[in-house]
Design a protein around this motif. Structure first.
Motif, PDB file in Angstrom:
ATOM      1  N   PHE A   1     -44.355 -41.648 -78.117  1.00 51.47           N
ATOM      2  CA  PHE A   1     -43.954 -42.132 -76.457  1.00 51.47           C
ATOM      3  C   PHE A   1     -45.144 -42.657 -75.577  1.00 51.47           C
ATOM      4  O   PHE A   1     -43.799 -43.608 -74.838  1.00 51.47           O
ATOM      5  N   TYR A   2     -45.843 -42.789 -75.786  1.00 49.92           N
ATOM      6  CA  TYR A   2     -46.996 -43.210 -74.957  1.00 49.92           C
ATOM      7  C   TYR A   2     -46.470 -45.592 -75.829  1.00 49.92           C
ATOM      8  O   TYR A   2     -47.384 -46.000 -76.962  1.00 49.92           O
ATOM      9  N   ARG A   3     -46.402 -46.318 -75.219  1.00 50.57           N
ATOM     10  CA  ARG A   3     -46.437 -47.745 -75.088  1.00 50.57           C
ATOM     11  C   ARG A   3     -47.211 -48.160 -75.829  1.00 50.57           C
ATOM     12  O   ARG A   3     -47.625 -49.165 -75.973  1.00 50.57           O
ATOM     13  N   ASP A   4     -48.705 -47.330 -74.818  1.00 48.64           N
ATOM     14  CA  ASP A   4     -50.103 -47.758 -75.764  1.00 48.64           C
ATOM     15  C   ASP A   4     -50.602 -47.565 -77.135  1.00 48.64           C
ATOM     16  O   ASP A   4     -51.839 -48.932 -76.831  1.00 48.64           O
ATOM     17  N   PHE A   5     -49.754 -47.293 -77.526  1.00 48.75           N
ATOM     18  CA  PHE A   5     -50.740 -46.602 -78.831  1.00 48.75           C
ATOM     19  C   PHE A   5     -49.781 -47.829 -80.066  1.00 48.75           C
ATOM     20  O   PHE A   5     -48.181 -47.856 -79.819  1.00 48.75           O
ATOM     21  N   ARG A   6     -49.814 -48.797 -80.828  1.00 49.04           N
ATOM     22  CA  ARG A   6     -49.021 -49.468 -81.554  1.00 49.04           C
ATOM     23  C   ARG A   6     -49.685 -48.977 -82.961  1.00 49.04           C
ATOM     24  O   ARG A   6     -50.651 -48.357 -83.319  1.00 49.04           O
ATOM     25  N   SER A   7     -48.621 -49.006 -84.224  1.00 42.34           N
ATOM     26  CA  SER A   7     -48.491 -48.327 -85.165  1.00 42.34           C
ATOM     27  C   SER A   7     -48.632 -49.527 -86.222  1.00 42.34           C
ATOM     28  O   SER A   7     -48.427 -49.305 -87.448  1.00 42.34           O
ATOM     29  N   GLN A   8     -49.105 -50.931 -85.745  1.00 46.12           N
ATOM     30  CA  GLN A   8     -49.924 -52.177 -86.838  1.00 46.12           C
ATOM     31  C   GLN A   8     -50.526 -52.534 -85.935  1.00 46.12           C
ATOM     32  O   GLN A   8     -51.108 -52.841 -84.730  1.00 46.12           O
ATOM     33  N   PRO A   9     -51.481 -53.338 -86.913  1.00 41.12           N
ATOM     34  CA  PRO A   9     -52.331 -54.260 -86.434  1.00 41.12           C
ATOM     35  C   PRO A   9     -52.206 -55.076 -85.281  1.00 41.12           C
ATOM     36  O   PRO A   9     -51.009 -55.817 -85.748  1.00 41.12           O
ATOM     37  N   PRO A  10     -53.118 -55.681 -84.131  1.00 41.10           N
ATOM     38  CA  PRO A  10     -52.618 -56.320 -83.352  1.00 41.10           C
ATOM     39  C   PRO A  10     -52.652 -57.510 -83.626  1.00 41.10           C
ATOM     40  O   PRO A  10     -53.825 -57.536 -84.751  1.00 41.10           O
ATOM     41  N   GLY A  11     -52.369 -59.153 -83.460  1.00 41.01           N
ATOM     42  CA  GLY A  11     -52.937 -59.829 -83.479  1.00 41.01           C
ATOM     43  C   GLY A  11     -54.279 -60.176 -83.788  1.00 41.01           C
ATOM     44  O   GLY A  11     -54.755 -59.332 -82.450  1.00 41.01           O
ATOM     45  N   ARG A  12     -54.847 -61.427 -83.289  1.00 40.90           N
ATOM     46  CA  ARG A  12     -56.443 -61.848 -83.555  1.00 40.90           C
ATOM     47  C   ARG A  12     -56.545 -62.281 -82.204  1.00 40.90           C
ATOM     48  O   ARG A  12     -57.577 -61.886 -81.225  1.00 40.90           O
ATOM     49  N   THR A  13     -55.409 -62.695 -80.910  1.00 41.71           N
ATOM     50  CA  THR A  13     -55.650 -62.425 -79.449  1.00 41.71           C
ATOM     51  C   THR A  13     -54.436 -61.372 -79.224  1.00 41.71           C
ATOM     52  O   THR A  13     -53.729 -61.279 -79.303  1.00 41.71           O
ATOM     53  N   THR A  14     -54.887 -60.463 -78.001  1.00 41.81           N
ATOM     54  CA  THR A  14     -54.093 -59.851 -77.838  1.00 41.81           C
ATOM     55  C   THR A  14     -53.895 -60.338 -76.105  1.00 41.81           C
ATOM     56  O   THR A  14     -55.247 -60.358 -75.649  1.00 41.81           O
ATOM     57  N   VAL A  15     -52.466 -60.239 -75.752  1.00 43.03           N
ATOM     58  CA  VAL A  15     -52.515 -60.693 -73.991  1.00 43.03           C
ATOM     59  C   VAL A  15     -51.728 -59.642 -73.664  1.00 43.03           C
ATOM     60  O   VAL A  15     -51.019 -59.177 -73.998  1.00 43.03           O
ATOM     61  N   ARG A  16     -52.224 -59.182 -71.988  1.00 44.05           N
ATOM     62  CA  ARG A  16     -51.528 -58.633 -71.595  1.00 44.05           C
ATOM     63  C   ARG A  16     -51.126 -58.456 -70.459  1.00 44.05           C
ATOM     64  O   ARG A  16     -51.601 -58.687 -69.078  1.00 44.05           O
ATOM     65  N   VAL A  17     -49.644 -58.792 -70.063  1.00 41.81           N
ATOM     66  CA  VAL A  17     -49.378 -59.545 -68.511  1.00 41.81           C
ATOM     67  C   VAL A  17     -49.617 -57.877 -67.404  1.00 41.81           C
ATOM     68  O   VAL A  17     -48.537 -57.191 -67.360  1.00 41.81           O
ATOM     69  N   CYS A  18     -49.684 -58.471 -66.835  1.00 42.21           N
ATOM     70  CA  CYS A  18     -49.334 -57.107 -64.829  1.00 42.21           C
ATOM     71  C   CYS A  18     -48.832 -57.482 -65.037  1.00 42.21           C
ATOM     72  O   CYS A  18     -47.502 -58.602 -64.997  1.00 42.21           O
ATOM     73  N   ARG A  19     -46.945 -56.097 -65.165  1.00 40.89           N
ATOM     74  CA  ARG A  19     -45.855 -56.271 -64.692  1.00 40.89           C
ATOM     75  C   ARG A  19     -45.551 -55.196 -63.267  1.00 40.89           C
ATOM     76  O   ARG A  19     -44.121 -54.941 -63.564  1.00 40.89           O
ATOM     77  N   ALA A  20     -47.279 -54.978 -62.537  1.00 44.81           N
ATOM     78  CA  ALA A  20     -46.843 -54.145 -61.377  1.00 44.81           C
ATOM     79  C   ALA A  20     -46.434 -54.996 -60.259  1.00 44.81           C
ATOM     80  O   ALA A  20     -46.573 -55.868 -60.043  1.00 44.81           O
TER      81      ALA A  20
END
Ligand code: FES
Length: 157
Positions: free
Chosen positions: A65-84
């Motif tokens: 349900f919560y999009r913040d949870f991931r079911s696979q390991p993230p990449g070496r770099t994680t980019v989070r772009v603000c969409r607000a």
């Protein structure tokens, strides 16, 4: 992200024990697990369920349900772009679309070589300096595509 030497059942037990006394501990247990592992290992779901006396479906439902949870390991770099809204008004959607195009991933995906995961976030508290994004947890503002893509390439190399 914190790594651990414990095996998965030990880690789950440790995390659950740390939060067992909190009201409705499932969400905070999952957040803590993801902080430690970088993702929610699907094998952790039945372990969490057993520790908290919940069904697997209950735990799986929260993870999906919560999009913040991931079911696979993230990449070496994680980019989070603000969409607000404030960042949208100064080009966040275009920034995100160009990043997707440049790196060949959609929001929530990791590049096939594991170098980068692209995520979205809704406000980073940097609204006056949009478009804003985090790269490996560091906050940046007034971004354009070339600057952000350059940072991603440097971080991922
Ligand atoms: S709206 Fe983007 S940081 Fe607040």
């Amino acid at each position: 992200m914190k790594r651990t030497e414990m095996n998965l059942p030990e880690l789950v037990r440790c995390v659950v024990d740390a939060h067992r006394q909190e009201p409705g501990p499932l969400l905070v247990v999952l957040q803590d697990l993801q902080d430690r592992l970088g993702y929610i290992d699907p094998e952790a779901i039945p372990l969490v369920a057993a520790e908290l006396n919940l069904s697997r479906a209950d735990v799986h439902g929260v993870v999906t349900f919560y999009r913040d949870f991931r079911s696979q390991p993230p990449g070496r770099t994680t980019v989070r772009v603000c969409r607000a809204e404030a960042c949208k008004s100064v080009g966040a959607e275009e920034l995100l679309a160009r990043l997707e195009q440049t790196f060949g991933v959609r929001v929530g995906q990791t590049t096939p070589d594991g170098s980068m995961t692209l995520d979205q976030v809704f406000c980073l508290g940097n609204c006056a300096l949009g478009p804003a994004a985090q790269v490996n947890g560091r906050l940046y503002g007034r971004l354009d595509h070339d600057r952000l893509a350059g940072m991603v390439q440097r971080e991922a190399s």
